[in-house]
Design an enzyme around this catalytic site. Structure first.
Site, mmCIF file in Angstrom:
data_model
loop_
_atom_site.group_PDB
_atom_site.id
_atom_site.type_symbol
_atom_site.label_atom_id
_atom_site.label_comp_id
_atom_site.label_asym_id
_atom_site.label_seq_id
_atom_site.Cartn_x
_atom_site.Cartn_y
_atom_site.Cartn_z
ATOM 1 N N ARG A 67 0.389 -1.009 0.117
ATOM 2 C CA ARG A 67 -0.112 0.199 -0.014
ATOM 3 C C ARG A 67 1.130 1.484 -0.047
ATOM 4 N NH1 ARG A 67 -4.994 -1.408 0.410
ATOM 5 N NH2 ARG A 67 -5.610 -2.912 1.620
ATOM 6 N N ARG A 93 -9.899 1.784 -2.855
ATOM 7 C CA ARG A 93 -8.988 1.000 -1.752
ATOM 8 C C ARG A 93 -9.164 1.653 -0.325
ATOM 9 N NH1 ARG A 93 -7.883 -2.434 -4.122
ATOM 10 N NH2 ARG A 93 -6.421 -2.758 -3.388
ATOM 11 N N HIS A 111 -19.926 6.951 2.769
ATOM 12 C CA HIS A 111 -20.616 6.082 2.596
ATOM 13 C C HIS A 111 -22.296 5.287 2.888
ATOM 14 C CE1 HIS A 111 -18.957 1.972 4.642
ATOM 15 N NE2 HIS A 111 -20.286 1.775 5.025
ATOM 16 N N ASP A 147 -13.938 3.902 7.653
ATOM 17 C CA ASP A 147 -15.605 4.619 7.916
ATOM 18 C C ASP A 147 -15.244 5.230 8.990
ATOM 19 O OD1 ASP A 147 -15.613 3.290 5.116
ATOM 20 O OD2 ASP A 147 -16.210 1.404 5.551
ATOM 21 N N THR A 174 -29.763 7.730 -4.534
ATOM 22 C CA THR A 174 -30.548 9.251 -5.259
ATOM 23 C C THR A 174 -30.248 10.025 -3.909
ATOM 24 O OG1 THR A 174 -32.549 8.548 -4.651
ATOM 25 C CG2 THR A 174 -31.731 7.764 -7.060
ATOM 26 N N GLU A 176 -27.798 9.907 -1.787
ATOM 27 C CA GLU A 176 -26.189 9.733 -1.523
ATOM 28 C C GLU A 176 -26.185 11.297 -2.168
ATOM 29 O OE1 GLU A 176 -23.417 7.117 -2.243
ATOM 30 O OE2 GLU A 176 -24.781 5.914 -1.809
HETATM 31 C C1 GAR Z 1 -21.978 4.728 -3.337
HETATM 32 O O1 GAR Z 1 -22.814 4.192 -3.161
HETATM 33 C C2 GAR Z 1 -20.564 4.989 -2.432
HETATM 34 O O2 GAR Z 1 -21.735 5.558 -1.090
HETATM 35 C C3 GAR Z 1 -19.843 3.520 -2.491
HETATM 36 O O3 GAR Z 1 -19.498 3.275 -3.704
HETATM 37 C C4 GAR Z 1 -20.948 3.706 -4.273
HETATM 38 C C5 GAR Z 1 -20.009 4.850 -5.483
HETATM 39 O O4 GAR Z 1 -20.888 4.759 -6.837
HETATM 40 N N1 GAR Z 1 -19.041 3.902 -1.826
HETATM 41 C C6 GAR Z 1 -18.358 2.905 -0.644
HETATM 42 O O5 GAR Z 1 -18.999 1.727 -0.700
HETATM 43 C C7 GAR Z 1 -16.946 3.419 0.185
HETATM 44 N N2 GAR Z 1 -16.815 2.350 0.907
HETATM 45 P P1 GAR Z 1 -20.988 6.365 -7.894
HETATM 46 O O6 GAR Z 1 -19.356 5.739 -8.606
HETATM 47 O O7 GAR Z 1 -21.735 5.966 -8.248
HETATM 48 O O8 GAR Z 1 -20.858 7.472 -6.772
#
Ligand code: GAR
Length: 198
Positions: A67, A93, A111, A147, A174, A176
């Protein structure tokens, strides 16, 4: 007025990135300066380019198991872009504490759960399995713990009868797209009061 510079990190389709970039117009205190991905195939890269946002890719795969070596490359385009704020938007990642500490207080993540519930993966399936009536998404400051970190906003979403992980994920997504731009706008103006949506 000089705008805050926002770098967005993603791994996939980039719908959250789109909602962020499209929100940063007019009187918004910030503008996107870079979209950075660990995957050259990420759909979000084209969507960023279509919006005139510079893009960069640092493939994590050659650094498998190392990493710090991956992050030593990842940080180069990031520092070149001179961001004031970094938004993780579906960046899949895990970042080391060393990396995160360089941006502490100015790196955000979204998240897909009501943190502190369901850190990690498969959040929608886990909420359904637990029989939760309510689920949602959280934007938080990124700290060394996965997280975790101070919560800057949450959107609460009802679980409907017959929901499957996919239907629930789509409904949460939606929200988010409403939550992340609202938090970024507030955060970029120097206000860390949580944004609460439902
Ligand atoms: C989203 O739902 C985000 O919350 C999640 O990945 C998706 C990405 O969608 N993130 C995680 O799970 C982080 N651990 P997007 O590429 O369409 O924005």
């Amino acid at each position: 007025m000089s705008h805050k510079r926002v770098a967005i990190l993603l791994s996939g389709g980039g719908s959250n990135m789109v909602s962020l970039v499209d929100s940063m117009t007019g009187a918004h205190p910030a503008r996107a300066c870079l979209v950075l991905s660990n995957d050259a195939q990420a759909g979000g890269l084209q969507k960023a380019a279509d919006r005139g946002v510079p893009t960069a890719v640092v493939d994590h795969r050659p650094y498998k198991g190392d990493r710090p070596a991956f992050e030593a490359e990842l940080i180069k385009p990031l520092l070149e872009a001179e961001p004031d704020i970094i938004c993780l938007a579906g960046f899949m990642r895990v970042l080391t504490g060393d990396f995160v500490s360089q941006f502490q207080g100015r790196m955000l993540n979204i998240h897909p759960s009501l943190l502190p519930k369901y850190k990690g993966l498969h959040t929608h399936a886990r909420a359904l399995e637990a029989g939760d009536a309510e689920h949602g998404c959280t934007v938080h400051e990124v700290t060394a713990a996965l997280d975790d970190g101070p919560i800057l906003g949450q959107a609460r979403v009802s679980v409907e009868p017959g929901d499957m992980p996919e239907t629930l994920a789509a409904r949460v997504l939606t929200w988010e797209h409403k939550l992340y731009p609202a938090v970024l706008r507030r955060f970029a103006s120097g206000d860390k009061t949580p944004v609460l949506l439902s």
